[in-house]
Design a protein around this motif. Sequence first.
Motif, mmCIF file in Angstrom:
data_model
loop_
_atom_site.group_PDB
_atom_site.id
_atom_site.type_symbol
_atom_site.label_atom_id
_atom_site.label_comp_id
_atom_site.label_asym_id
_atom_site.label_seq_id
_atom_site.Cartn_x
_atom_site.Cartn_y
_atom_site.Cartn_z
ATOM 1 N N VAL A 271 32.629 15.298 50.241
ATOM 2 C CA VAL A 271 31.485 15.221 49.322
ATOM 3 C C VAL A 271 31.641 14.027 48.386
ATOM 4 O O VAL A 271 30.691 13.262 48.156
ATOM 5 C CB VAL A 271 31.355 16.538 48.517
ATOM 6 C CG1 VAL A 271 30.293 16.398 47.430
ATOM 7 C CG2 VAL A 271 31.020 17.697 49.440
ATOM 8 N N LYS A 272 32.836 13.835 47.859
ATOM 9 C CA LYS A 272 33.084 12.708 46.969
ATOM 10 C C LYS A 272 32.866 11.381 47.693
ATOM 11 O O LYS A 272 32.275 10.443 47.154
ATOM 12 C CB LYS A 272 34.511 12.784 46.424
ATOM 13 C CG LYS A 272 34.860 11.685 45.432
ATOM 14 C CD LYS A 272 36.274 11.854 44.903
ATOM 15 C CE LYS A 272 36.623 10.749 43.899
ATOM 16 N NZ LYS A 272 38.016 10.902 43.387
ATOM 17 N N GLY A 273 33.328 11.296 48.947
ATOM 18 C CA GLY A 273 33.162 10.069 49.710
ATOM 19 C C GLY A 273 31.706 9.765 50.013
ATOM 20 O O GLY A 273 31.303 8.599 50.044
ATOM 21 N N ALA A 274 30.892 10.804 50.217
ATOM 22 C CA ALA A 274 29.478 10.588 50.528
ATOM 23 C C ALA A 274 28.734 9.961 49.356
ATOM 24 O O ALA A 274 27.762 9.232 49.546
ATOM 25 C CB ALA A 274 28.830 11.914 50.924
ATOM 26 N N TYR A 275 29.181 10.229 48.131
ATOM 27 C CA TYR A 275 28.524 9.702 46.928
ATOM 28 C C TYR A 275 29.213 8.444 46.399
ATOM 29 O O TYR A 275 28.939 8.009 45.284
ATOM 30 C CB TYR A 275 28.511 10.756 45.822
ATOM 31 C CG TYR A 275 27.452 11.810 45.979
ATOM 32 C CD1 TYR A 275 26.246 11.726 45.289
ATOM 33 C CD2 TYR A 275 27.641 12.901 46.823
ATOM 34 C CE1 TYR A 275 25.270 12.699 45.417
ATOM 35 C CE2 TYR A 275 26.669 13.879 46.971
ATOM 36 C CZ TYR A 275 25.489 13.775 46.259
ATOM 37 O OH TYR A 275 24.521 14.737 46.397
ATOM 38 N N GLN A 276 30.100 7.857 47.186
ATOM 39 C CA GLN A 276 30.952 6.783 46.683
ATOM 40 C C GLN A 276 30.160 5.612 46.122
ATOM 41 O O GLN A 276 30.506 5.048 45.091
ATOM 42 C CB GLN A 276 31.879 6.307 47.794
ATOM 43 C CG GLN A 276 32.973 5.362 47.333
ATOM 44 C CD GLN A 276 33.942 5.035 48.455
ATOM 45 O OE1 GLN A 276 33.536 4.818 49.583
ATOM 46 N NE2 GLN A 276 35.222 5.011 48.156
ATOM 47 N N ASP A 277 29.080 5.216 46.782
ATOM 48 C CA ASP A 277 28.342 4.028 46.369
ATOM 49 C C ASP A 277 27.369 4.279 45.228
ATOM 50 O O ASP A 277 26.854 3.327 44.648
ATOM 51 C CB ASP A 277 27.542 3.462 47.559
ATOM 52 C CG ASP A 277 28.448 2.739 48.540
ATOM 53 O OD1 ASP A 277 29.635 2.567 48.218
ATOM 54 O OD2 ASP A 277 27.967 2.363 49.619
ATOM 55 N N VAL A 278 27.081 5.524 44.933
ATOM 56 C CA VAL A 278 25.985 5.804 44.006
ATOM 57 C C VAL A 278 26.399 6.625 42.793
ATOM 58 O O VAL A 278 25.544 6.980 41.986
ATOM 59 C CB VAL A 278 24.847 6.546 44.746
ATOM 60 C CG1 VAL A 278 24.226 5.655 45.790
ATOM 61 C CG2 VAL A 278 25.349 7.836 45.389
ATOM 62 N N LEU A 279 27.683 6.897 42.645
ATOM 63 C CA LEU A 279 28.133 7.730 41.545
ATOM 64 C C LEU A 279 29.340 7.101 40.874
ATOM 65 O O LEU A 279 30.236 6.586 41.550
ATOM 66 C CB LEU A 279 28.502 9.127 42.059
ATOM 67 C CG LEU A 279 28.417 10.288 41.073
ATOM 68 C CD1 LEU A 279 27.022 10.398 40.492
ATOM 69 C CD2 LEU A 279 28.777 11.594 41.766
ATOM 70 N N ALA A 280 29.354 7.128 39.550
ATOM 71 C CA ALA A 280 30.452 6.522 38.810
ATOM 72 C C ALA A 280 31.743 7.315 39.002
ATOM 73 O O ALA A 280 31.722 8.520 39.259
ATOM 74 C CB ALA A 280 30.097 6.458 37.321
ATOM 75 N N SER A 281 32.847 6.628 38.868
ATOM 76 C CA SER A 281 34.148 7.286 38.953
ATOM 77 C C SER A 281 34.274 8.323 37.836
ATOM 78 O O SER A 281 33.892 8.089 36.695
ATOM 79 C CB SER A 281 35.260 6.242 38.822
ATOM 80 O OG SER A 281 36.525 6.863 38.816
ATOM 81 N N GLY A 282 34.791 9.494 38.180
ATOM 82 C CA GLY A 282 34.954 10.541 37.184
ATOM 83 C C GLY A 282 33.746 11.457 37.053
ATOM 84 O O GLY A 282 33.773 12.398 36.258
ATOM 85 N N ARG A 283 32.685 11.222 37.809
ATOM 86 C CA ARG A 283 31.514 12.092 37.806
ATOM 87 C C ARG A 283 31.386 12.763 39.178
ATOM 88 O O ARG A 283 31.798 12.204 40.192
ATOM 89 C CB ARG A 283 30.239 11.305 37.505
ATOM 90 C CG ARG A 283 30.282 10.546 36.204
ATOM 91 C CD ARG A 283 30.432 11.453 34.994
ATOM 92 N NE ARG A 283 29.313 12.379 34.859
ATOM 93 C CZ ARG A 283 29.202 13.261 33.865
ATOM 94 N NH1 ARG A 283 30.181 13.358 32.951
ATOM 95 N NH2 ARG A 283 28.163 14.064 33.787
ATOM 96 N N TYR A 284 30.838 13.972 39.191
ATOM 97 C CA TYR A 284 30.790 14.760 40.417
ATOM 98 C C TYR A 284 29.380 15.288 40.643
ATOM 99 O O TYR A 284 28.723 15.752 39.700
ATOM 100 C CB TYR A 284 31.766 15.940 40.330
ATOM 101 C CG TYR A 284 33.207 15.521 40.184
ATOM 102 C CD1 TYR A 284 34.031 15.417 41.295
ATOM 103 C CD2 TYR A 284 33.742 15.216 38.939
ATOM 104 C CE1 TYR A 284 35.356 15.029 41.165
ATOM 105 C CE2 TYR A 284 35.056 14.814 38.802
ATOM 106 C CZ TYR A 284 35.862 14.726 39.919
ATOM 107 O OH TYR A 284 37.174 14.330 39.779
ATOM 108 N N PRO A 285 28.905 15.261 41.891
ATOM 109 C CA PRO A 285 27.586 15.822 42.174
ATOM 110 C C PRO A 285 27.623 17.341 42.125
ATOM 111 O O PRO A 285 28.693 17.962 42.139
ATOM 112 C CB PRO A 285 27.291 15.317 43.591
ATOM 113 C CG PRO A 285 28.645 15.150 44.211
ATOM 114 C CD PRO A 285 29.551 14.700 43.091
#
Length: 599
Positions: A271-285
């Motif tokens: 899940v973290k890898g899927a959001y890699q390009d669009v989410l800041a480090s330290g934030r979680y969907p």
Amino acid sequence: MSIRILPSNLVNQIAAGEVVERPASVVKELVENAIDAGAKSIEVRLIDGGKALISVTDDGKGMSADELPLAVERHATSKLPDDNLFNINFFGFRGEALPSIASVARLTIVSRTKEADSAWKINVDGGCKSEVCPAAHPKGTRIEVRDLFYATPARLKFLKASNSETAQCVDILNRIALANADVSFYLYDGDRKKVSLPACNGDLFESRLERLAAVMGRDFAGNSILINAEREGIKITGYSSLPTLNKANSLSQFLFVNNRPVRDKLLLGAVKGAYQDVLASGRYPVCALFIDVAPKDVDVNVHPTKAEVRFYDAASVRSLLVGAIRNGLNLHANRSSNVLNLSELVADQVPDFCSCEDNKLEEGKPNYVYQSKPGFFSSRQVVLPELEHKLSVRVEPQEDISYENVGELGVAKAQFHDTYIISQTQDSIIITDQHAAHERIVMERLKESLYKKSKPASQILLIPEVIDLDAVEKNRLLAVASELSKFGLLLEEFGTTAVIVREIPALLGNCDVHALIHDIAEQIAEWGTGFELGEKLHLICATIACHGSVRAGRKLNIDEMNKLLRDMEHTPHSGQCNHGRPTYVRLKISDIAHLFDRN
């Protein structure tokens, strides 16, 4: 001392140490048993956070008088009809939950099958069983667990306060409820109702979204994307949030394997890898994802609590999960979450322009007075030209425009605070953060050039920039200079502690080259020496894009604003900037009218 077989009550207490950690563990085991029994309504009651009493009542198929004594024996279960641990179709299968609970508490089971004339009851006190006797109870089962850990006082003192234990029970019940939308769940703490989740009707996705909204909130339901993918016998369904709806931890990520709630590092990492390009480090969907695989392709028998699983083909599961989420994000690439509370606008206040010496009114100029309603805006006395200067309002005359022929983000009308673009559509007002929006546009263009293996257009600096660094930073940059040149950033060694920048990406325009180089050097230091720069493509692009974007505070004319809006409409993931923050907020006219009671 010679080897000996441990007494059965001690064996059960050892098993209880693995299965029963706290009241929430008991609730989990009993509620899952109820679901396995076909229950459609489950009621949980707690006293003192479950330490004094845990009662679980269901309307499942029930147990006969002959089955009750077996139910509290170790490794007695009805859920492995073919004795095959690789064909598990129920939550439970070990046959350890009830005897383990009974060994550390006072257990009472009252149950009645559909065919029986009356219910039957059995008591187990610290592992000692009573005789089965008749009782009064409707179809289904009620299990009461009293004085948890009374037989093991050392475990009891490690429990937390009652409110904390109740919260844990609520959390585990909500997790189970997410995967069973067709079942009603209720939880009471004393006389207070903590959970009330009636069964949801409709098809799978409708009922599931209704249950997700009830547990995770309406914000999630309105700002999530549907995930639905299948490949080679693996199916993934559920909902995942837009990147702009995120949290500071992963506790709101609910993952299920064959409807079993799990906390699996492989799945969380995907899940973290899927959001890699669009989410800041330290934030979680925020997400609720359901993975269905054949029972033979997953091993749930790797931990007593069954919270961890092992997949036969873990790589395929991870690949499908990442691909499904990314496809969903691409389909909604231009959406931004809309969780703005419009009532906050009512409480907003005009800045106090008269609090400083330089805000005194000049003699000979007319005074314009704005008197607000009590409790709405504070009274202010401001010269209008000064008000316009303070709020940085830029409005240019425009010809009449047909909103039917413009894009989703509408027509630019004004710029506020030299930072926010106000645009208008047929039914909405849209506020766009010009820096965040342009940052995403620049990043996507850089990525597109690199994915096509073509060097982005660069511009040669008329006067090359010499940038002083310490020796370590300089060596780090020079070590990856060839990689940076792929971005159109050309730098060379200059003396012992400096580099000279001769070219920068043309997309950057007049950016602060010194700040850009220092930021990249700091990122390289953070990654360490063992990384592959190509794997950090999105981070390099994000850093360059941030420095090359339209800055907050830059004045734009109407044509520039409209150009930015049109570019956003044709840019992937333009609903959020490179750090996962929203680039725009949409305010429906109907919502604004509601603030003014214009129903």
